[in-house]
Design a protein around this motif. Structure first.
Motif, PDB file in Angstrom:
ATOM      1  N   LEU A 146      -6.004  76.716 -39.537  1.00  0.00           N
ATOM      2  CA  LEU A 146      -5.561  76.500 -40.909  1.00  0.00           C
ATOM      3  C   LEU A 146      -4.086  76.903 -41.015  1.00  0.00           C
ATOM      4  O   LEU A 146      -3.739  78.050 -40.757  1.00  0.00           O
ATOM      5  N   ASP A 147      -3.204  75.970 -41.373  1.00  0.00           N
ATOM      6  CA  ASP A 147      -1.798  76.336 -41.568  1.00  0.00           C
ATOM      7  C   ASP A 147      -1.563  76.634 -43.050  1.00  0.00           C
ATOM      8  O   ASP A 147      -2.459  76.453 -43.878  1.00  0.00           O
ATOM      9  N   TRP A 196     -14.032  76.512 -47.468  1.00  0.00           N
ATOM     10  CA  TRP A 196     -13.393  76.842 -48.726  1.00  0.00           C
ATOM     11  C   TRP A 196     -12.193  77.747 -48.475  1.00  0.00           C
ATOM     12  O   TRP A 196     -12.141  78.422 -47.431  1.00  0.00           O
ATOM     13  N   ASP A 197     -11.266  77.846 -49.427  1.00  0.00           N
ATOM     14  CA  ASP A 197     -10.089  78.696 -49.247  1.00  0.00           C
ATOM     15  C   ASP A 197     -10.245  80.041 -49.945  1.00  0.00           C
ATOM     16  O   ASP A 197      -9.263  80.710 -50.249  1.00  0.00           O
ATOM     17  N   TYR A 198     -11.471  80.419 -50.210  1.00  0.00           N
ATOM     18  CA  TYR A 198     -11.710  81.718 -50.814  1.00  0.00           C
ATOM     19  C   TYR A 198     -13.017  82.290 -50.268  1.00  0.00           C
ATOM     20  O   TYR A 198     -13.831  81.580 -49.688  1.00  0.00           O
ATOM     21  N   VAL A 199     -13.181  83.598 -50.443  1.00  0.00           N
ATOM     22  CA  VAL A 199     -14.382  84.282 -49.955  1.00  0.00           C
ATOM     23  C   VAL A 199     -15.447  84.262 -51.038  1.00  0.00           C
ATOM     24  O   VAL A 199     -15.176  84.554 -52.209  1.00  0.00           O
ATOM     25  N   ASN A 248     -13.680  72.877 -50.675  1.00  0.00           N
ATOM     26  CA  ASN A 248     -12.450  72.353 -51.273  1.00  0.00           C
ATOM     27  C   ASN A 248     -11.336  72.192 -50.234  1.00  0.00           C
ATOM     28  O   ASN A 248     -10.294  71.604 -50.523  1.00  0.00           O
ATOM     29  N   ILE A 249     -11.532  72.710 -49.017  1.00  0.00           N
ATOM     30  CA  ILE A 249     -10.570  72.525 -47.935  1.00  0.00           C
ATOM     31  C   ILE A 249     -11.049  71.463 -46.949  1.00  0.00           C
ATOM     32  O   ILE A 249     -10.311  70.554 -46.573  1.00  0.00           O
ATOM     33  N   PHE A 250     -12.297  71.558 -46.574  1.00  0.00           N
ATOM     34  CA  PHE A 250     -12.861  70.583 -45.636  1.00  0.00           C
ATOM     35  C   PHE A 250     -14.306  70.324 -46.014  1.00  0.00           C
ATOM     36  O   PHE A 250     -15.068  71.264 -46.287  1.00  0.00           O
ATOM     37  N   SER A 251     -14.709  69.056 -46.027  1.00  0.00           N
ATOM     38  CA  SER A 251     -16.090  68.685 -46.329  1.00  0.00           C
ATOM     39  C   SER A 251     -16.589  67.725 -45.263  1.00  0.00           C
ATOM     40  O   SER A 251     -15.921  66.730 -44.949  1.00  0.00           O
ATOM     41  N   TRP A 252     -17.715  68.032 -44.697  1.00  0.00           N
ATOM     42  CA  TRP A 252     -18.313  67.188 -43.655  1.00  0.00           C
ATOM     43  C   TRP A 252     -18.431  65.746 -44.127  1.00  0.00           C
ATOM     44  O   TRP A 252     -18.047  64.810 -43.437  1.00  0.00           O
TER      45      TRP A 252
END
Length: 347
Positions: free
Chosen positions: A24-25, A46-49, A69-73
């Protein structure tokens, strides 16, 4: 997981084997590289915990709309890549199935029926009324033509006192003896019902070694495991299956990876996801327990196939016993299968 991303796999997915690396950059660009061959059931980032409540929400089988919200299969995964094999299995294979309920099995002796039901963590069902008033959920299609099935009672322990495996006395039911029965001829110690007259509640006594349909009362959701399978599938420590009605056999074990164990006539086959028959075993009942299977080259392999959980150990006949009963000086695995209790646990 790298950074603050959360990687989510569907509940029960058994085939995650060092499959994917993520980078992840700062702009949330993602590079996905395949490190080793394997199978993934689902992937979300997701970009959060997550909070505890969110984790429960997104990882239960009731939720089929999870989307990172970052990557979805479903949105980002490239299924056209030449080095990626993709097959939609559906969430049903990764979640616990519904219970089979009252399940009719193929013809077997009363003793064999007790063992088959134990393999399903169940008792032989003791009928208390006619078939018409009994809610059979699985395997009812077996009951065609003129048939007989075990009613679930025996007087083997106490002559003329017919009791079910869970202690129900036949005199407490709506069942009535056919005229002249029980006649006790030829050591007829087990009770049968006749079909297809579903209104009929009349019963007869039969020799327990005769082959009749048996009904199991299955109340647990079951996942079955084939252990020590590495000689056939080196990438797996175990394989997981659910038991469902299917064709051509009335009941078939469906694997989480698309493989299956099904019966054709009197032979069970372990069939790969690609449809190749890998192993076979002749068995009138289920192929469960510690048993030998034949390879195509004529050699044999021993497999342990059961529905035992982590808190149970498996008997050689495919039934399961609580770990709390281990080494309590009591015989829990009955008959010729007792030796496997010692062999499996190494004591």
């Amino acid at each position: 997981m790298i950074g603050n991303g959360v990687v989510k796999f569907k509940k029960g997915a058994p085939f995650l084997r060092n499959v994917t690396a993520f980078e992840l950059d700062p702009s949330y660009g993602i590079q996905v590289g395949i490190l080793k061959s394997g199978r993934v059931s689902d992937l979300q980032i997701w970009d959060y915990v997550f909070t505890d409540d969110q984790m429960i929400q997104w990882t239960t089988c009731n939720n089929q709309e999870a989307e990172g919200n970052i990557f979805s299969w479903s949105s980002n995964f490239n299924v056209t890549s030449s080095n990626v094999g993709y097959r939609e299995l559906g969430t049903g294979l990764f979640c616990l199935p519904e219970t089979l309920g009252l399940t009719v099995l193929s013809k077997q002796s009363y003793t064999e029926g007790i063992i088959s039901c134990k393999q399903l963590k169940a008792n032989v069902h003791a009928y208390t009324t006619s078939l018409k008033n009994t809610d059979i959920r699985t395997g009812k299609g077996l009951l065609s033509g003129n048939y007989e099935l075990w009613a679930g009672y025996s007087d083997k322990l106490d002559e003329n006192n017919y009791i079910s495996p869970d202690g129900l006395n036949i005199n407490e039911t709506q069942l009535t003896w056919r005229w002249g029965e029980p006649n006790g001829e030829n050591l007829e110690n087990c009770v049968a019902m006749q079909g297809p007259n579903t209104q009929n509640t009349q019963i007869i006594d039969k020799m327990c070694m005769e082959k009749l349909f048996v009904t199991c009362e299955v109340t647990e959701s079951l996942v079955f495991y084939i252990h020590n399978i590495k000689s056939i599938f080196p990438q797996y420590n175990e394989m997981r299956f659910v038991l469902e009605e299917s064709s051509p056999s009335p009941l078939m074990f469906h694997g989480f990876d698309g493989s299956r164990v099904g019966k054709i006539k009197n032979t069970w086959y372990l069939i790969s996801a690609e449809g190749v028959k890998l192993l076979s075993r002749r068995d009138f009942g289920f192929p469960l327990g510690h048993k030998k299977w034949s390879k195509c080259d004529g050699s044999e392999v021993e497999l342990l196939f059961n529905a035992c959980n982590d808190h149970e150990f498996g008997c050689g006949d495919g039934s399961c016993v609580s770990m709390y009963k281990r080494c309590d000086q009591q015989i829990d695995c009955t008959g010729i299968y007792q030796k496997y209790k010692i062999k499996i646990n190494g004591n």
